[in-house]
Design an enzyme around this catalytic site. Structure first.
Site, mmCIF file in Angstrom:
data_model
loop_
_atom_site.group_PDB
_atom_site.id
_atom_site.type_symbol
_atom_site.label_atom_id
_atom_site.label_comp_id
_atom_site.label_asym_id
_atom_site.label_seq_id
_atom_site.Cartn_x
_atom_site.Cartn_y
_atom_site.Cartn_z
ATOM 1 N N ASP A 132 0.822 -1.211 0.000
ATOM 2 C CA ASP A 132 0.000 0.000 0.000
ATOM 3 C C ASP A 132 0.854 1.257 0.000
ATOM 4 O O ASP A 132 2.009 1.240 0.419
ATOM 5 C CB ASP A 132 -0.894 0.013 1.240
ATOM 6 C CG ASP A 132 -0.096 0.020 2.519
ATOM 7 O OD1 ASP A 132 -0.364 0.884 3.380
ATOM 8 O OD2 ASP A 132 0.810 -0.827 2.664
ATOM 9 N N GLU A 133 0.235 2.331 -0.393
ATOM 10 C CA GLU A 133 0.773 3.686 -0.267
ATOM 11 C C GLU A 133 2.238 3.778 -0.662
ATOM 12 O O GLU A 133 3.081 4.231 0.129
ATOM 13 C CB GLU A 133 0.616 4.176 1.186
ATOM 14 C CG GLU A 133 -0.840 4.235 1.621
ATOM 15 C CD GLU A 133 -1.003 4.792 3.025
ATOM 16 O OE1 GLU A 133 -1.824 5.707 3.178
ATOM 17 O OE2 GLU A 133 -0.317 4.308 3.952
#
Lengths: 464, 558
Positions: B354-355
């Site tokens: 993620d991210e």
């Protein structure tokens, strides 16, 4: 080291060191505490002097204060100055401190009606208040949901009104314990017995006290605020507050007076009749004032002063000039405007509106609490002087012993500094560093204070 | 203060109304209107009706008013005839003792042999019968494990039947929720018939031990609480940017340099303890080693793992995500995930993804060069996918399945068909569920259940009201949603506030994931949840209050 010749003398760390062995001088052996005015056996009051001077030098460690209350504050500061190096040696730096609180009334409200708080939890909270130099415990002891205060005059109140009459009450000795524990920490206990609203739990133990509500022409079976039209009400109030005035030694009592719902009064035909007789028309704030005024007179007759929530002022009740008005509403009128109005009318004010710590939200909300400026309103210096301080409030709808401590600390610390320290102390980055470090110190002292943000303390809280 | 006085009054009314609803065909008299004020509305329904404290609500429940009595020093939980599990099944033996203690607590110390006048028929035993030839005693719970059970409570012997031990654990929890004390301290249970199974197979709690270290005890306490709520997955987000507390056997420098301190570490023994403690409660442990982003702390102990960022032509001194262009990266990951695959027995590992911030990659000339060579142009999502795919292949080679955060899917990495996608982004998660399942992938839902997002009031209702399958899609798609997770990210959470912040709010998620879709009544849930919370308190879980009130057995505080 030989300290027999050196009563009260010691050496402390010299700032420059050539780097061989220990830089420490003679170990410090004594902190001398010098108090000018006696007062060990008394109770703290609004006018107590809490100033102190701390002088730490090679020759001596001296804490001097006008009164014992200042000595307590100074001891706390001293304890925060003592550090420990990597070898485990305790040390303190050469220091000169002159300190005194900006505001005289620095309080914390706990609500023991929405949820009962065991005695131990209250006592521990008093400890942490002392670490933060809070000096008023505002005990919102009873309310609608439960009546845990065990009254000697009216034992039925808690017998019928507490969640459990044995396990969820504060006995007379519990109350004494709280008052004394607080006193030893320079903390005043201001009890709040909130009337005429917020009194549902008083009803079962005092039949006839509350107003019976009507549904049309019939009793609905539910009850409203205290019934202001009966003589029996004032007889009860007199006897009850006579006891409360004797039990709680502080000069002030908090009488509440907030959020009085007029619906029940309106529904009751006898009350409507009374309103007619008195020429109040349809204005139930006049009936509210009628009750409050009689209550205030009763309290005054016991030699007590009082704090009231802002509605009492907003609704134009005639109160004594030395009444303290507690500003709590955030919505209708901006609270700074309320502070201006209260002080303009000549009353002293306490600020709580921006400090409802029960209102939790995601993130570092301590910063909002910290940035509040209690004197940020248009007014004369005399008006500003009438702001005697404020209180952080931890209402109990969603709070009991399982979450009280982490929810209170270290967030309440932001309010504590705002009320003690100089108005110019506002830098958030600096406050963050000090508060985060203080939080680790709280952990070390066994207090379950929650984190400010990501990070760690050397010794984490590891469970019960 | 504001809400207290007025809202409490409203709640009184609704609580009284709820109290009169009929659920099981058991006729209940209308309370007589009392002339004097009765505060009974605030009483917890302590044993008023035992099903008033079941949580989560079983799929099918039939109770009768007929009450059976239990004598703590005679009552036994035993293996029933025909069970494929017996005394050698340590997992069940442990559970029997645990649930006996939850039910009878201090009563164990009551005097023996004082048989009073039994007003009610006695329930002497609970027999536990496992039907599958492979009961699972020495195994680990899996996604496909059976957690179904049937509980028949009638004198003199109650029977708990389950396919596998996992169902028996769930049934024991339910049984312990039905046993209640009357006003005289007698232990009673109503004759009942329960058939139960979870609606969703993956019911998880995410704990984050990187933003704040969580001492072992707090993790274990949390596993207890999870068992009380029939959660069956601990998603252990063990490392992240801020700290690396996982003590790796192959790469000890990771925690030596990356943990907050030596005191803030999980040794291999700690990890084994968590896994075993969880197993005994039917809880899977899915570790998450999130890469290539969220890896700052890895760079402390593993030089050259992270991408050096550039300021113009010079290295800036700071580092970004894992460097995807170096062979050494994949050598490291191969060895590292070999360890993880053997330490953690679950079939799945969460690989994060993620991210991922592209700024650092963009600044690095070697990375830019690599992008050109690979023909990725300036689409860094392609580089991210390139990295992820290689990690997925590494992990697959160890015969593990993987869970990834939704970005891995959104950025179009090549995924194996049995990849599980965890949907976490709050914006439009409904649409995301459609897309993920529409593409044929399995999904777990976390987006509406970020419990670290605290707010004032009864936010459990908001979590309870989520309906995971309310998204546009076919029946086949809906089947691909295997469950969800309540996430407690650690930015503002450590052992000082973890338990009250998670519980009982996570319980709302627990029921949504276990119980039937049509169990949605908030008033009934409020009553059961409040009672369930009091029970958790009495079992040593410092769950915070749902609303105003009290528990008969309060936490006395320190």
């Amino acid at each position: 080291m030989d300290s027999s010749e050196d009563l009260g003398l010691c050496s402390i760390v010299e700032s420059a060191s050539s780097g061989n062995e220990q830089p420490w001088g003679k170990p410090c052996t004594q902190l001398l505490v010098s108090v000018a005015t006696p007062g060990c056996d008394g109770f703290p009051s609004l006018d107590s002097k809490e100033s102190y001077k701390l002088s730490i030098s090679e020759d001596s460690l001296l804490l001097s204060a006008d009164a014992v209350w200042g000595a307590l504050r100074g001891l706390e500061t001293f304890s925060q100055l003592v550090g420990r190096d990597e070898d485990g040696t305790y040390y303190v730096n050469e220091t000169e401190i002159v300190d005194f609180p900006r505001f005289r009334h620095r309080g914390l409200l706990l609500d023991t009606s929405r949820h009962y708080l065991p005695l131990k939890a209250i006592l521990q909270t008093l400890d942490v208040m002392a670490y933060n130099k809070f000096n008023v415990f505002h005990w919102h002891i009873v309310d609608d949901p439960s009546f845990p205060y065990e009254s000697v005059t009216f034992p039925e109140l808690s017998r019928k009104g507490a969640f459990n009459a044995i396990t969820h009450v504060y006995t007379a000795s519990d109350v004494k314990a709280v008052i004394e524990y607080a006193r030893l920490r320079g903390i005043r206990v201001i009890a709040e017995f909130d009337t005429p609203g917020h009194t549902l739990s008083w009803g079962p133990g005092a039949p006839g006290l509350l107003t019976p509500c009507y549904s049309g022409k019939n009793l609905s079976g539910t009850y409203g605020p205290i019934n202001p039209i009966l003589n029996s009400t004032y007889e009860f109030v007199t006897r009850f507050f006579q006891e409360v005035s004797a039990v709680f030694p502080d000069f002030f009592l908090h009488l509440g007076g907030d959020e009085v719902d007029f619906t029940c009064w309106k529904s009751n035909p006898k009350i409507r009749a009374f309103m007619q007789e008195m020429g109040f028309g349809d204005d139930f704030t006049k009936l509210e004032s009628f009750y409050i005024q009689r209550l205030l007179d009763i309290i005054s007759s016991f030699g007590k002063g009082y704090v009231v929530w802002q509605e009492v002022f907003d609704n134009g009740v005639k109160v004594r000039p030395d009444t303290i008005v507690h500003v709590w509403k955030e919505n209708a009128t901006p609270y700074m405007q309320e502070m201006a109005q209260v002080t303009k009318a000549g009353y002293r004010a306490l600020l709580s509106a921006p400090w409802y710590l029960n209102h939790i939200s995601y993130g570092q909300d301590w910063m909002e609490a910290y940035q509040v400026e209690p004197l940020k309103f248009e007014g004369s210096p005399e008006q500003k002087d009438r702001v005697i301080g404020g209180e952080a409030c931890m209402w109990g709808e969603y709070v009991d012993v399982t979450n009280l401590t982490p929810r209170l600390w270290p967030r309440a610390g932001a309010v504590a500094e705002r009320l003690w320290s100089n108005a110019t102390v506002r830098n958030l980055q600096d406050a963050y560093v000090r508060l985060a470090s203080f939080r680790c110190e709280l952990l070390r002292r066994g207090i379950q204070a929650q984190p400010l943000f990501t990070g760690y303390c050397d010794h984490e809280f590891s469970g019960f | 203060m504001g809400l207290g006085g007025l809202l409490v009054g409203l709640f009184l009314v609704s609580a009284v109304l709820v109290g009169t609803s009929v659920r099981h065909g058991v006729p209940r008299a209308e309370p007589e209107p009392e002339p004097e004020l009765e505060l009974a509305e605030w009483d917890p329904a302590s044993g008023a009706f035992p099903e008033d404290s079941l949580w989560p609500l079983p799929q099918s429940l039939r109770t009768s008013p007929r009450q059976l009595q239990l004598a703590p020093d005679r009552f036994q939980i035993v293996h029933g005839a025909g069970s494929s599990a017996g005394p050698a099944c340590a997992l069940l033996q442990d559970a029997f003792r645990r649930y006996y203690e939850y039910m009878f607590g201090y009563a164990r110390w009551l005097q023996r042999g004082r048989k009073g006048l039994a007003a009610k028929p006695e329930l002497a035993q609970l027999q536990v019968v496992i039907s599958s030839p492979e009961p699972g005693c020495n195994g680990y719970p899996q996604l496909a494990s059976s957690e179904a059970y049937r509980l028949t409570i009638t004198e003199p012997v109650a029977v708990l039947k389950a396919d596998e031990v996992w169902g028996a654990l769930r049934g024991l929890e339910t049984f312990s929720q039905l046993v209640h004390e009357d006003d005289y301290g007698s232990f009673l249970v109503n004759a009942s018939e329960i058939y139960d199974f979870p609606r969703f197979a993956h019911r998880g709690i995410l704990l984050d031990t990187s933003r704040h270290y969580l001492p072992l005890k707090s993790i274990l306490t949390n596993l207890d609480a999870m068992a009380f709520n029939k959660f069956n997955v601990l998603h252990w987000h063990v490392v992240d940017d801020q700290s690396f507390p996982y003590q790796s056997i192959y790469f000890p420098e990771l925690s030596n340099k990356g943990a907050y301190s030596y005191n803030h570490i999980y040794t291999p023994t700690d990890v084994h303890l968590v896994i075993e403690y969880a197993r005994l409660r039917g809880i899977r442990v899915i570790p998450e080693f999130d890469t290539p982003g969220h890896t700052q702390s890895w760079g402390q102990g593993q030089k050259d793992l992270l991408t050096p960022c550039y300021s113009g032509k010079q290295p800036s001194g700071s580092f970004g995500p894992v460097n995807p262009i170096l062979n050494t990266t994949y050598d490291f990951m191969t060895k590292f995930f070999k360890e993880i695959s053997s330490v953690f027995p679950d079939d799945y590992i969460h690989l994060g993804g993620d991210e991922v911030s592209f700024a650092c990659w963009k600044s690095n000339p070697e990375v830019k060069e690599f992008m050109k060579k690979q023909g990725f142009g300036i689409d860094y999502a392609k580089l991210e996918s390139y990295y992820i795919q290689k990690i997925l292949d590494i992990v697959s080679s160890y015969n593990k399945g993987y869970v990834v955060w939704q970005e891995v899917f959104d950025n179009k990495a090549q995924l194996k068909p049995d990849t599980v996608i965890e949907v976490w982004m709050g914006n439009n998660y409904v649409q995301e569920l459609s897309s993920v399942t529409g593409a044929g992938f399995t999904a777990i839902l976390a987006a509406p259940w970020y419990l670290d997002y605290i707010s004032y009031g009864q936010d459990w209702k908001k979590y309870y009201s989520v309906e995971p399958l309310d998204f546009p899609g076919s029946e086949k798609q809906k089947k691909l949603v295997i469950g969800g997770e309540a996430c407690l990210w650690g930015e503002f959470v450590d052992a000082t506030n973890l338990t009250p912040r998670l519980w009982p709010r996570a319980s709302a998620v627990g029921e949504r994931l276990w119980s039937s879709r049509n169990v949605t009544d908030l008033n009934d849930a409020y009553k059961r949840l409040s009672n369930h919370r009091c029970r958790m308190l009495s079992r040593g879980i410092a769950a915070e209050p749902v609303f105003v009130g009290y528990c008969a057995h309060e936490a006395r505080g320190r």
